[in-house]
Enzyme design. Structure first.
Site, PDB file in Angstrom:
ATOM      1  N   THR A   1       5.193   1.459   0.316  1.00  0.00           N
ATOM      2  CA  THR A   1       4.841   2.236  -0.865  1.00  0.00           C
ATOM      3  C   THR A   1       4.213   3.563  -0.452  1.00  0.00           C
ATOM      4  OG1 THR A   1       2.535   1.508  -1.091  1.00  0.00           O
ATOM      5  CG2 THR A   1       4.244   0.080  -2.039  1.00  0.00           C
ATOM      6  N   ASP A   2       4.290   4.553  -1.320  1.00  0.00           N
ATOM      7  CA  ASP A   2       3.449   5.735  -1.154  1.00  0.00           C
ATOM      8  C   ASP A   2       2.008   5.305  -1.395  1.00  0.00           C
ATOM      9  OD1 ASP A   2       2.775   8.378  -0.699  1.00  0.00           O
ATOM     10  OD2 ASP A   2       4.143   9.196  -2.195  1.00  0.00           O
ATOM     11  N   GLY A   3       1.050   6.185  -1.179  1.00  0.00           N
ATOM     12  CA  GLY A   3      -0.357   5.818  -1.277  1.00  0.00           C
ATOM     13  C   GLY A   3      -0.710   5.234  -2.641  1.00  0.00           C
ATOM     14  N   MET A   4      -1.232   4.012  -2.655  1.00  0.00           N
ATOM     15  CA  MET A   4      -1.496   3.342  -3.928  1.00  0.00           C
ATOM     16  C   MET A   4      -2.706   3.928  -4.655  1.00  0.00           C
ATOM     17  SD  MET A   4       0.986   1.302  -4.295  1.00  0.00           S
ATOM     18  CE  MET A   4       0.545   0.162  -5.597  1.00  0.00           C
TER      19      MET A   4
END
Length: 519
Positions: free
Chosen positions: A266-269
């Site tokens: 994922t991209d930064g959560m």
């Protein structure tokens, strides 16, 4: 209840395995230039990946010591970094990058050069113990107003972006560093930064197939070991969930239709597109359930409490039946699989460098007469687009350099120096540089410069009306002004000399200064 040979029960062992899997799928960050005790403890408990940012890096030597410290606790740890080169650099956050970014490489449009630059960047990362790079960006920058992609993209032509994405993946992985192609299914046609809110792409399926998805197909064909999801809403694909949380996008599209079997990160959560709408705990559970294998967090939240919260959320979701245990186990095994590849690739590259192979051939073949040290500068020079050079005489007196400074997006950050001032000061001692912003910038620059020649540096003039009006003011009063565009060169060239660098890396400023002051 069954008792295992170690004296633990089967239920204790299952609980232990579940907790380890929950830790295994996390990619957290941390503060400082040495690993804190809590991080080392978590590595012992099952954490398998760590993400590095500019705050963690002071020098190549220090970075090597840090990665060695991490591997003393877990020898197969994945050490990831957000090192795109160009404007987004963590390895050289304090000085600016030695490599031009994607937009410059796309402007040159030499896939051998792109492969060679990626290989050299990967070699430097591997030398410091980094084995996973959250790069390249495969986004097609089809929206000129995009506030977060811009020069991070190879360009606006899907075919060009596809061939350079594939070249970058090949070069990086030949150096023993896993590529993580981003931001799936494509962040280029957005006018909102997902660090701040949830962007939306309203394109029909045929456009997405021919534009956004083309570079990802190329990356998959090139063997990209990881793909990063985007926090964007694409109603044509899923009207209800952003891509990071979408089963339709991550599993049905990326896994089933595109045939991708590598790691999905994922991209930064903690980015607001997810954190402000779902929260990081709920978002992480939904992401794993949708098909993601690794949760990136730590750009903004970088502490043990964050790791504990996410671990507990995943464990709790399995126990409640919301998240199938097999899905979490599958995700954890993909992380371990990438760790095995990275260990093998590192050994192969080390053998090649000692004479048992030739993993560095992509770089050598691309520029046989270029040393490893200067390939970034060679690429930056080739990327320049210069207008007005035929009537321009290089400066011999120190100029006044005015930086028209926009608000930096979070991906780029504001800690990395940019511009041409430092290199002009080296060539023309006495050069002065100052930053300006706002409606009065033109008058302020004229007053500060006095009789000195003005060099004005802009970044995405087309997106900032105040920059355009500042140039109007300067060029009306001082038509001999030199203009350097270090963003996407959408505005028409103007000035006595106009240089488009296609990015703001240190080497791009170096290459521009050579034109202004003569090599």
């Amino acid at each position: 209840m069954t008792t295992l040979a170690s004296g633990t029960t089967a239920s204790d062992s299952a609980k232990d395995g579940l907790t380890r899997d929950a830790l295994t799928v996390l990619q957290p960050g941390f503060p400082g230039t040495t690993a804190p005790d809590w991080l080392l403890r978590r590595l012992g408990e099952g954490l398998a990946s760590v993400g590095l940012f500019g705050r963690n890096i002071a020098s190549p030597e220090q970075l090597s010591s840090l990665t060695a410290q991490l591997r003393s606790e877990r020898d197969d740890v994945l050490v990831a970094i957000d090192e795109e080169g160009g404007d987004v650099t963590r390895l050289e956050a304090r000085t600016g990058s030695s490599f031009p970014g994607n937009h410059a490489l796309g402007a040159v449009d030499d896939v051998d050069l792109t492969r060679a630059v990626a290989h050299e960047l990967g070699r430097r990362l591997a030398e410091c113990g980094v084995n996973l790079n959250w790069a390249p960006s495969a986004d097609v920058n089809s929206n000129p107003s995009n506030p977060v992609i811009g020069v991070r993209s190879f360009g606006a032509d899907p075919d060009l972006v596809a061939r350079h994405t594939a070249a970058y993946v090949t070069g990086l992985q030949a150096a023993g560093v896993a590529a993580c192609t981003k931001h799936f299914p494509g962040h280029g046609d957005t006018a909102v930064d997902s660090h701040h809110a949830l962007p939306r792409i309203d394109a029909d399926l045929s456009v997405l197939e021919q534009r956004e998805l083309l570079p990802f197909r190329a990356a998959i064909a090139a063997g990209s070991r990881a793909v990063m999801s985007a926090h964007i809403l694409v109603p044509t694909l899923d009207p209800d969930h952003p891509a990071t949380l979408s089963l339709r996008i991550l599993t049905d599209l990326l896994r089933s239709r595109l045939g991708y079997d590598g790691l999905i990160v994922t991209d930064g959560m903690e980015m607001q597109a997810i954190a402000a709408t779902y929260g990081i705990e709920r978002g992480s559970v939904l992401a794993i359930a949708a098909g993601a294998d690794a949760i990136c967090v730590g750009g903004g939240l970088a502490d043990d409490e964050t790791v504990r919260r996410l671990r507990d959320a995943l464990v709790g979701a399995v126990r409640s039946g919301e998240l199938p245990e097999e899905r979490l186990a599958e995700a954890a095994e993909r992380v371990r699989g990438l760790a095995r590849w990275a260990a093998s690739a590192s050994s192969s590259e080390a053998g090649a460098n000692s004479g048992s192979g030739s993993a560095s051939e992509p770089a050598q073949a691309a520029t046989a007469d270029v040393t490893r040290v200067d390939i970034g500068l060679v690429a930056a020079r080739r990327a320049l687009a210069v207008t007005g050079a035929e009537d321009f005489t290089p400066l011999t007196e120190p100029p006044y350099v005015a930086l028209l400074t926009p608000v930096a997006n979070i991906a780029v950050g504001n800690e990395t120096p940019w511009g041409v001032g430092a290199e002009l000061q080296r060539r023309l001692p006495g050069t002065e540089t100052a930053g300006f912003t706002g409606a009065d910038a033109g008058r302020e620059i004229l007053a500060a410069a006095g009789a000195r020649r003005v060099v004005v540096v802009v970044r995405d003039e087309h997106r900032h009306p105040w920059m355009a009006s500042t140039l109007d003011t300067l060029l009306s009063a001082r038509p001999d002004t030199v203009v350097v565009e270090m963003g996407v060169p959408q505005a028409p060239p103007r000035g006595a000399l106009h240089i488009a660098t296609h990015g703001a890396a240190r080497v791009c400023g170096h290459a521009a200064a050579e034109v202004i002051a003569g090599r």
